[in-house]
Each structure stands twice: as C-alpha cells, then as structure tokens.
Design a protein around this motif. Sequence first.
Motif, PDB file in Angstrom:
ATOM      1  N   ARG A 178       0.838  -1.212   0.000  1.00  0.00           N
ATOM      2  CA  ARG A 178       0.000   0.000   0.000  1.00  0.00           C
ATOM      3  C   ARG A 178       0.864   1.249   0.000  1.00  0.00           C
ATOM      4  O   ARG A 178       0.515   2.259  -0.634  1.00  0.00           O
ATOM      5  CB  ARG A 178      -0.923   0.001   1.214  1.00  0.00           C
ATOM      6  CG  ARG A 178      -2.089  -0.960   1.114  1.00  0.00           C
ATOM      7  CD  ARG A 178      -3.018  -0.807   2.299  1.00  0.00           C
ATOM      8  NE  ARG A 178      -3.672   0.483   2.281  1.00  0.00           N
ATOM      9  CZ  ARG A 178      -4.811   0.746   1.632  1.00  0.00           C
ATOM     10  NH1 ARG A 178      -5.410  -0.209   0.941  1.00  0.00           N
ATOM     11  NH2 ARG A 178      -5.352   1.950   1.688  1.00  0.00           N
ATOM     12  N   LEU A 207      -3.569   1.327  -7.232  1.00  0.00           N
ATOM     13  CA  LEU A 207      -4.600   0.611  -6.486  1.00  0.00           C
ATOM     14  C   LEU A 207      -6.009   1.074  -6.831  1.00  0.00           C
ATOM     15  O   LEU A 207      -6.985   0.486  -6.351  1.00  0.00           O
ATOM     16  CB  LEU A 207      -4.363   0.775  -4.978  1.00  0.00           C
ATOM     17  CG  LEU A 207      -2.994   0.293  -4.478  1.00  0.00           C
ATOM     18  CD1 LEU A 207      -2.873   0.495  -2.979  1.00  0.00           C
ATOM     19  CD2 LEU A 207      -2.771  -1.175  -4.838  1.00  0.00           C
ATOM     20  N   ALA A 246      -4.072  -2.506  -9.885  1.00  0.00           N
ATOM     21  CA  ALA A 246      -4.203  -3.252  -8.631  1.00  0.00           C
ATOM     22  C   ALA A 246      -3.757  -4.698  -8.809  1.00  0.00           C
ATOM     23  O   ALA A 246      -3.069  -5.256  -7.946  1.00  0.00           O
ATOM     24  CB  ALA A 246      -5.651  -3.187  -8.142  1.00  0.00           C
ATOM     25  N   THR A 306      -6.016  -4.300  -1.303  1.00  0.00           N
ATOM     26  CA  THR A 306      -7.086  -3.903  -2.217  1.00  0.00           C
ATOM     27  C   THR A 306      -8.488  -4.269  -1.761  1.00  0.00           C
ATOM     28  O   THR A 306      -9.453  -3.831  -2.393  1.00  0.00           O
ATOM     29  CB  THR A 306      -6.855  -4.544  -3.594  1.00  0.00           C
ATOM     30  OG1 THR A 306      -6.985  -5.974  -3.480  1.00  0.00           O
ATOM     31  CG2 THR A 306      -5.482  -4.198  -4.147  1.00  0.00           C
ATOM     32  N   PRO A 361     -10.074  -2.792  -7.188  1.00  0.00           N
ATOM     33  CA  PRO A 361     -11.349  -2.114  -7.435  1.00  0.00           C
ATOM     34  C   PRO A 361     -12.299  -2.981  -8.262  1.00  0.00           C
ATOM     35  O   PRO A 361     -11.859  -3.703  -9.146  1.00  0.00           O
ATOM     36  CB  PRO A 361     -10.940  -0.855  -8.199  1.00  0.00           C
ATOM     37  CG  PRO A 361      -9.657  -1.237  -8.871  1.00  0.00           C
ATOM     38  CD  PRO A 361      -8.962  -2.198  -7.954  1.00  0.00           C
ATOM     39  N   THR A 396      -9.205  -7.848  -8.192  1.00  0.00           N
ATOM     40  CA  THR A 396      -8.337  -8.704  -7.365  1.00  0.00           C
ATOM     41  C   THR A 396      -9.175  -9.559  -6.416  1.00  0.00           C
ATOM     42  O   THR A 396      -8.716  -9.912  -5.324  1.00  0.00           O
ATOM     43  CB  THR A 396      -7.352  -7.840  -6.555  1.00  0.00           C
ATOM     44  OG1 THR A 396      -8.096  -6.943  -5.707  1.00  0.00           O
ATOM     45  CG2 THR A 396      -6.454  -7.030  -7.466  1.00  0.00           C
TER      46      THR A 396
END
Length: 304
Positions: free
Chosen positions: A138, A163, A169, A249, A253, A257
């Motif tokens: 992150r 991300l 992501a 994540t 989004p 993922t």
Amino acid sequence: MPETTAPPSRVPNRGYRQWTPFWFLAPAVLTLLLIGIYPTIFALVTSFRRYNIARPREGFPFVGLENYVSVLSDGTFWASLGTTARFYITVLPIQIMLGLVIALLLHKTGMGFLKALARVTLVVPLATTYAVVGLIGRLIFNRDFGVANQFLDMIGIGGFDWLGSPSGAFAAIAIMDIWQWTPFCALIFLAGLSMVPGEIEEAARLETSSKWALLKHVQLPYLLPGLTALLILRSADVLKLFDMVFVMTRGGPGSATDLVSIYIQRVGFRIFDLGTASAQAILLLVLTILISRLYIRILYKEVQ
C-alpha cells in the motif's frame, strides 16, 4: 570404616519407556488436531447444512448437497476462481525463472562474502508476514507519495493510480507476491543444485561449454523433486492467499483482485452463510489435492 554401597539406580519401568516417544510427539499431534484436522472436519460437516449464523433461530438443518449445487452454479465463485487462476499463471512462471537464475548465480564458485550475504538476504521476504507485505505494498503503490510513482516520475512516465485501477491493482499484488516468494524458489533450487555430485558437474563442464546443456542434462534431474514440491506448495498458497490482497485492495477495485479466498471470506463473514462458505472451502481443498497429484504424476522422478 565400614564400606558404604551406593543406592541402586532407579530403572524406569518398561511401560514408561514404550510411551516416551508418544509424549514427545503429543504436543505436535495435538496442535495439528486443533488447528488443522478439527477445522477441516467442522467445515466438511457444516458444508452439508444450512448454517447461517445471522439467523440462529432457523437452526442448522441438514440440506445434503444443496450448498455444493449452489456454489457450482454461482457465477461469482467461478469468476473469482478465474481471477485466482490468472494470478497463478502470472506470478508462478516469473518466480520460477527468477528463482532459477538467482540459484544458478549463487551456485557458481567464488564471490565469498557476497554469496553468504545474498543467501541471508533471501530469507528476509520469507520472514515477512502477509499482512506486513500488504502494508508495504500500500505504501509503495500509493498514488500520491508511493515509491513506485516517484520512480515513474524520475524516468519521465508520470504517476499512475495503481490501487485505483483494475490493471494496476492486479499488477501491484502480483509484484508483491513475486517479491516475497521468488527467494523461496531460489532457495529450493539452490538446495537441488547442491545435491548434484561435484565430479559429475565438473566432468560435464569439461565436455561442453553450453550452460543450457549442463542445466538440461546434468542439473535438471536434481531440480525436479524440488520443483515438484515448489509447485505444490505455491499452488496451495495461491489458492488460499488472503491477507496480503485483503490489506492492499480488499478484492477491488470492482472485482479485479477478487481472489477466491477473498470471495469465501465475504460469503462466510459478511453474509454469514457459513454453510456455503464451507462448501466453497472444501471444493478448494479438493482442487488443491488434484493439482498436487497432477504435478507429482507429471514431474516427480527419483534421481538415480
């Protein structure tokens, strides 16, 4: 003075000696039962029941294969399994190739202290927990102050919302998984290379200058057992991968993922449908066993 005699030594009885190995193994066996076998049996039993902890008044009736039929007809489950498969075929070949290159470099003679330092350094990612790897990811891929975007700015490409975009992501979690598990592949291959008899390897080097021929005909047979174990362990690990992806994540989004472990957690602990979640977990266990058996049948051979 009268001669004193030493008291006879106490000899443990026969039954005690027979049970001694059991007492040494008992802690490990009990731990295995508590954290491994019991949860598996509980999940198996639960998978045949309508087990929604948000509605306890309805009870937990036996429904047979209803949960399994529901899972197999669930499009979201298959989509998450497909995302997991895409993640698997993305990270594993890269980890194997990079791990093999690193192992071959460390297997070469020379380098002294640098080789020892490199081997110690390989352990660092493996000693890092999944949650910490997720936190590091992150920070690295943060849109505003992440190191990844700072590096892209340095080479003139510009920042990227890692991300916040589906492709970014997915790439971010793949990069972090490759960083963490490539050293493991390297150590497995390095152990296999250390098993190659020195005189055979030296004779092969005198016969040919081709490194590919040396790898294929001399070193590869000793790498196959380790490669088989590596594929089995990484297959099981990817199928249950949760912590790192959840921290980075949350499966987003969207569903970019949304690995199968993320989806199982959502069904079990957000919808509270433990019966369906247990059926999904049991199917995942069966898939892991089938993949492992396939790898063993295809790749594993005893070195003569």
